[in-house]
Write an enzyme that holds these catalytic residues in place. Sequence first.
Site, PDB file in Angstrom:
ATOM      1  N   LYS A  89       0.822  -1.222   0.000  1.00 61.13           N
ATOM      2  CA  LYS A  89       0.000   0.000   0.000  1.00 61.13           C
ATOM      3  C   LYS A  89       0.853   1.269   0.000  1.00 61.13           C
ATOM      4  O   LYS A  89       0.541   2.257   0.670  1.00 61.13           O
ATOM      5  CB  LYS A  89      -0.981   0.012   1.182  1.00 61.13           C
ATOM      6  CG  LYS A  89      -1.814  -1.255   1.311  1.00 61.13           C
ATOM      7  CD  LYS A  89      -2.440  -1.681  -0.011  1.00 61.13           C
ATOM      8  CE  LYS A  89      -3.440  -0.675  -0.558  1.00 61.13           C
ATOM      9  NZ  LYS A  89      -3.970  -1.090  -1.898  1.00 61.13           N
ATOM     10  N   THR A  93       0.898  -0.227  -7.433  1.00 63.70           N
ATOM     11  CA  THR A  93       0.137  -0.399  -8.673  1.00 63.70           C
ATOM     12  C   THR A  93       0.472   0.700  -9.683  1.00 63.70           C
ATOM     13  O   THR A  93       0.684   0.424 -10.875  1.00 63.70           O
ATOM     14  CB  THR A  93      -1.375  -0.395  -8.381  1.00 63.70           C
ATOM     15  OG1 THR A  93      -1.673  -1.406  -7.409  1.00 63.70           O
ATOM     16  CG2 THR A  93      -2.183  -0.659  -9.647  1.00 63.70           C
ATOM     17  N   TRP A  94       0.513   1.926  -9.224  1.00 60.20           N
ATOM     18  CA  TRP A  94       0.806   3.060 -10.108  1.00 60.20           C
ATOM     19  C   TRP A  94       2.216   2.953 -10.685  1.00 60.20           C
ATOM     20  O   TRP A  94       2.430   3.127 -11.886  1.00 60.20           O
ATOM     21  CB  TRP A  94       0.657   4.354  -9.315  1.00 60.20           C
ATOM     22  CG  TRP A  94       0.823   5.607 -10.125  1.00 60.20           C
ATOM     23  CD1 TRP A  94       0.726   5.733 -11.486  1.00 60.20           C
ATOM     24  CD2 TRP A  94       1.099   6.915  -9.619  1.00 60.20           C
ATOM     25  NE1 TRP A  94       0.937   7.046 -11.866  1.00 60.20           N
ATOM     26  CE2 TRP A  94       1.161   7.782 -10.736  1.00 60.20           C
ATOM     27  CE3 TRP A  94       1.294   7.431  -8.348  1.00 60.20           C
ATOM     28  CZ2 TRP A  94       1.423   9.145 -10.595  1.00 60.20           C
ATOM     29  CZ3 TRP A  94       1.534   8.787  -8.210  1.00 60.20           C
ATOM     30  CH2 TRP A  94       1.598   9.633  -9.318  1.00 60.20           C
ATOM     31  N   HIS A 153       7.349  -7.639  -2.256  1.00 66.99           N
ATOM     32  CA  HIS A 153       7.200  -6.941  -0.978  1.00 66.99           C
ATOM     33  C   HIS A 153       8.254  -7.423   0.016  1.00 66.99           C
ATOM     34  O   HIS A 153       8.269  -6.998   1.161  1.00 66.99           O
ATOM     35  CB  HIS A 153       5.813  -7.203  -0.379  1.00 66.99           C
ATOM     36  CG  HIS A 153       4.696  -6.502  -1.084  1.00 66.99           C
ATOM     37  ND1 HIS A 153       4.783  -5.194  -1.528  1.00 66.99           N
ATOM     38  CD2 HIS A 153       3.450  -6.924  -1.409  1.00 66.99           C
ATOM     39  CE1 HIS A 153       3.636  -4.848  -2.106  1.00 66.99           C
ATOM     40  NE2 HIS A 153       2.819  -5.869  -2.044  1.00 66.99           N
ATOM     41  N   ARG A 176       6.142   5.442   1.288  1.00 62.89           N
ATOM     42  CA  ARG A 176       5.054   6.398   1.466  1.00 62.89           C
ATOM     43  C   ARG A 176       4.938   6.755   2.944  1.00 62.89           C
ATOM     44  O   ARG A 176       5.330   5.976   3.811  1.00 62.89           O
ATOM     45  CB  ARG A 176       3.753   5.746   0.971  1.00 62.89           C
ATOM     46  CG  ARG A 176       2.543   6.641   0.874  1.00 62.89           C
ATOM     47  CD  ARG A 176       1.355   5.822   0.388  1.00 62.89           C
ATOM     48  NE  ARG A 176       0.182   6.647   0.107  1.00 62.89           N
ATOM     49  CZ  ARG A 176      -1.004   6.159  -0.240  1.00 62.89           C
ATOM     50  NH1 ARG A 176      -1.182   4.846  -0.354  1.00 62.89           N
ATOM     51  NH2 ARG A 176      -2.013   6.970  -0.482  1.00 62.89           N
ATOM     52  N   TYR A 242       6.442   8.190  -2.684  1.00 65.53           N
ATOM     53  CA  TYR A 242       5.143   8.340  -3.334  1.00 65.53           C
ATOM     54  C   TYR A 242       4.755   9.818  -3.452  1.00 65.53           C
ATOM     55  O   TYR A 242       4.220  10.260  -4.472  1.00 65.53           O
ATOM     56  CB  TYR A 242       4.085   7.578  -2.533  1.00 65.53           C
ATOM     57  CG  TYR A 242       2.694   7.633  -3.117  1.00 65.53           C
ATOM     58  CD1 TYR A 242       2.320   6.783  -4.149  1.00 65.53           C
ATOM     59  CD2 TYR A 242       1.743   8.533  -2.622  1.00 65.53           C
ATOM     60  CE1 TYR A 242       1.045   6.819  -4.689  1.00 65.53           C
ATOM     61  CE2 TYR A 242       0.461   8.580  -3.149  1.00 65.53           C
ATOM     62  CZ  TYR A 242       0.118   7.723  -4.181  1.00 65.53           C
ATOM     63  OH  TYR A 242      -1.144   7.773  -4.712  1.00 65.53           O
ATOM     64  N   LYS A 313      -8.179   5.955  -3.786  1.00 69.60           N
ATOM     65  CA  LYS A 313      -8.113   7.412  -3.939  1.00 69.60           C
ATOM     66  C   LYS A 313      -6.761   7.863  -4.484  1.00 69.60           C
ATOM     67  O   LYS A 313      -6.679   8.766  -5.302  1.00 69.60           O
ATOM     68  CB  LYS A 313      -8.366   8.111  -2.597  1.00 69.60           C
ATOM     69  CG  LYS A 313      -9.801   8.042  -2.104  1.00 69.60           C
ATOM     70  CD  LYS A 313      -9.956   8.862  -0.830  1.00 69.60           C
ATOM     71  CE  LYS A 313     -11.378   8.847  -0.326  1.00 69.60           C
ATOM     72  NZ  LYS A 313     -11.533   9.642   0.935  1.00 69.60           N
TER      73      LYS A 313
END
Length: 348
Positions: A89, A93-94, A153, A176, A242, A313
């Site tokens: 998280k 993905t991005w 990960h 992040r 991030y 989001k």
Amino acid sequence: MAAFQPSLECDNISNIHSEQTDSDLIQKTDERYRETLPNLPKGKGWITEHLVQYQGFWLTPNAALKILMWVQDHFKPRPTDIFLASFPKSGTTWLKALIFATVNRTRYGFADHPLLTTGPHDCFPFLDAHLQEKDRSRFDLDRFPSPRLLSIHIPYILLPNSMTDHQSCRFVYICRDPKDVLVSKWLFLNKLRPKDLPPISLEEAFELFCQGISHYGPFWDHVLGYWEASLETPEKILFLKYEDLKKEPLVVVKRLGDFLGYPFSLEEESKGVVEEIVKLCSFENLSTLEVNKVSEQKFSKDTIIDNRHFFRKGKVGDWKSYLTTEMVERLDEITYEKLLGSGLVFGS
């Protein structure tokens, strides 16, 4: 859906494992797994009933631990491999989409790009979630063309020497702000938690996270492992935040191109290729595609995730809508203490 394999020229790989060899390797890993598991400390799980602590990190016992052992014992990287590493998280993905589009930009047009019909996790599959016996037929690493794009990960210090050797493959790591990681992780895993287990409250998730008990946690140890390695071998590990990617995506994408050996030419920049990649891979675009609304990912026999759950989001600072002042102060204090002297900081 099977992992997407771009039609790049394939290296002449002569050491393809036979089915018998694969079976023997898996059996050896299973034996070590069965011997080790009963002796490991247990903690409360976020998606499973419990996690186990192995070599300082918390893992799901029936998937991540066994797969990690397989990687440690048997995985053979190629010098051309590109790994995207992250704590769950953190923007995985991005960044998968951005790296895939950057590396393959001369092969595909933007109008009919694979990312328009194939999810980022299929274009850029997880190594540590697919190396399972039942998946081997559809995920044959030896037959993947080079450069192989693989996501992990796994904490840096748990990787085998064959992967961390200075002469070996390259890593891109993304981290992040832990407050956003906590909230995103809690919301995401509660959607996947089995119905026979009660939901985890934010307060409980917060306590577990602060104790380091979360998938591939402690968070701070995970981040510091890659941060320190990136300082020692910056030509091998590109460390990204991030928040920087959100603030200056064009700058970061050009850094990616340079680091991975696919630099953007002046002509490409003048034609707006970098901007096209950022637009293609944007949250606004990817989240509206049909494949990312209706398709699903099978990460293990017990874990199937709808693609839509990977697109929530993507905001910086969304933690402000969930965490109390006391939670923020405690988490910031822990982060400050854990990272003190490392040179790594997160914005508050």
